[in-house]
Scaffold this motif. Structure first.
Motif, short mmCIF file in Angstrom:
data_model
loop_
_atom_site.label_atom_id
_atom_site.label_comp_id
_atom_site.label_asym_id
_atom_site.label_seq_id
_atom_site.Cartn_x
_atom_site.Cartn_y
_atom_site.Cartn_z
N ALA A 35 0.82 -1.21 0.00
CA ALA A 35 0.00 0.00 0.00
C ALA A 35 0.86 1.26 0.00
CB ALA A 35 -0.92 -0.02 1.21
N GLU A 36 1.95 1.24 0.73
CA GLU A 36 2.83 2.41 0.76
C GLU A 36 3.39 2.72 -0.62
OE1 GLU A 36 7.12 3.80 2.65
OE2 GLU A 36 6.24 1.87 3.20
N SER A 85 2.12 1.93 -3.49
CA SER A 85 1.03 2.39 -4.34
C SER A 85 0.68 3.85 -4.05
CB SER A 85 -0.19 1.50 -4.14
OG SER A 85 -1.29 1.96 -4.90
N LEU A 86 0.67 4.23 -2.78
CA LEU A 86 0.33 5.61 -2.42
C LEU A 86 1.43 6.58 -2.83
CD1 LEU A 86 -1.28 5.02 1.09
CD2 LEU A 86 -2.44 5.66 -1.03
N ARG A 87 2.66 6.16 -2.72
CA ARG A 87 3.75 7.03 -3.17
C ARG A 87 3.67 7.25 -4.69
NH1 ARG A 87 7.68 8.00 0.66
NH2 ARG A 87 7.64 6.65 2.50
N ASP A 88 3.35 6.20 -5.42
CA ASP A 88 3.17 6.34 -6.85
C ASP A 88 1.98 7.25 -7.17
OD1 ASP A 88 3.75 5.37 -9.69
OD2 ASP A 88 1.65 4.79 -9.44
N LEU A 89 0.94 7.16 -6.35
CA LEU A 89 -0.23 8.03 -6.54
C LEU A 89 0.13 9.49 -6.32
CD1 LEU A 89 -3.26 8.13 -7.12
CD2 LEU A 89 -3.67 7.78 -4.68
N GLY A 104 -6.16 7.26 1.31
CA GLY A 104 -5.11 6.25 1.49
C GLY A 104 -4.18 6.59 2.63
N ALA A 105 -3.80 7.87 2.76
CA ALA A 105 -2.93 8.28 3.87
C ALA A 105 -3.62 8.07 5.20
CB ALA A 105 -2.52 9.74 3.69
N VAL A 106 -4.93 8.40 5.27
CA VAL A 106 -5.68 8.18 6.52
C VAL A 106 -5.75 6.70 6.86
CG1 VAL A 106 -7.94 8.41 7.60
CG2 VAL A 106 -7.00 10.31 6.27
#
Length: 269
Positions: A158-159, A161-165, A201-203
């Motif tokens: 997930a991390e 994926s969120l960094r790519d987002l 996603g961060a939350v």
């Protein structure tokens, strides 16, 4: 991946040096055999000199044949400078990672590069929160055993994926600067959707870290006091008992002391 052109010339130089060494050795042994061999016939030592000279000549000849065969082949094309730079960078990174603190230093450099790339973007805030939560989870990962291990793997996926987002959001924002007016509404809508996904996603990631901290805290709690406290209390009681016993033993071994008031003064004549 090594440079094939450099490997070709290294092998060529190695074969040439080997051929020269065997040629010098063959000449020396051949001359010694010619001088030391008597005219009346060959003895056992003379046969040894002759065999050594013949073997050296054969090996020298094989080396020269290999060298000429390799020299006749066309040399590989020079490596592209971009590929060579990437290989040099990969070698440098591998060398740094072998150092005791090399991996953590490289991670910090990559984190700062990603932060700099998001400078001025709305994604920097969620990315910073995600980065802090990730560092907290990395400190808890060693204690997330048993049922907590799958959560660590899910968090890593997930991390990433969120960094790519976050990078996608920054790219869309850069495109908005020079996009024509008729294309701006679609890009604004896409950016808004990506930002909502990044925020949620961060939350969710922060909630996962909080749950991991709760798991670690509950896993280490016991119904009574901590085992370390119990062991320290037992050790303190034991040392105190030993000290009291030594004090009593010292009192028993000391001679009884008579008070001065009870002592009889010496009689004078």
């Amino acid at each position: 991946m090594k440079d094939p052109r450099a490997r070709y010339f290294r092998r060529l130089r190695r074969l040439r040096r080997s051929a020269r060494r065997w040629s010098v050795l063959a000449a020396g042994l051949g001359g010694a055999a010619a001088v030391l061999t008597p005219y009346a016939g060959l003895g056992l030592p003379d046969a040894g000199w002759a065999a050594a000279a013949g073997g050296s000549i054969a090996l020298a000849a094989w080396r020269w044949v290999d060298y000429r065969a390799l020299a006749a082949e066309p040399a590989p094309a020079p490596l592209d400078p971009a590929v060579a730079g990437e290989q040099a960078r990969a070698k440098l990174v591998a060398a740094v990672q072998r150092l005791p603190v090399g991996r953590s230093a490289l991670d910090e450099v990559r984190r700062q590069q990603a932060r700099f790339a998001l400078r001025g973007s709305a994604a920097l805030g969620p990315w910073t929160r995600l980065d802090r939560a990730s560092m907290t989870l990395s400190g808890l990962a060693g204690r997330l055993t048993g049922p907590g291990e799958p959560a660590v793997l899910e968090a890593a996926v997930a991390e990433q994926s969120l960094r790519d987002l976050a990078q996608r959001v920054a790219s869309v924002e850069k495109a908005l600067r020079f996009a024509p007016p008729d294309a701006r509404p679609a890009l604004e809508k896409a950016r808004h959707t990506l930002m909502e996904q990044l925020e949620s996603g961060a939350v969710a990631y922060e909630r996962l870290v909080a749950a991991a901290a709760s798991y670690v805290a509950e896993d280490g709690r016991t119904a009574t006091e901590h085992p370390a406290v119990s062991r320290l209390t037992e050790a303190s009681d034991m040392l105190r008992g030993v000290a009291d016993g030594l004090a009593e033993l010292r009192d028993l071994t000391e001679p009884m002391r008579i008070p001065d008031s009870l002592r009889t003064p010496p009689q004078t004549a």
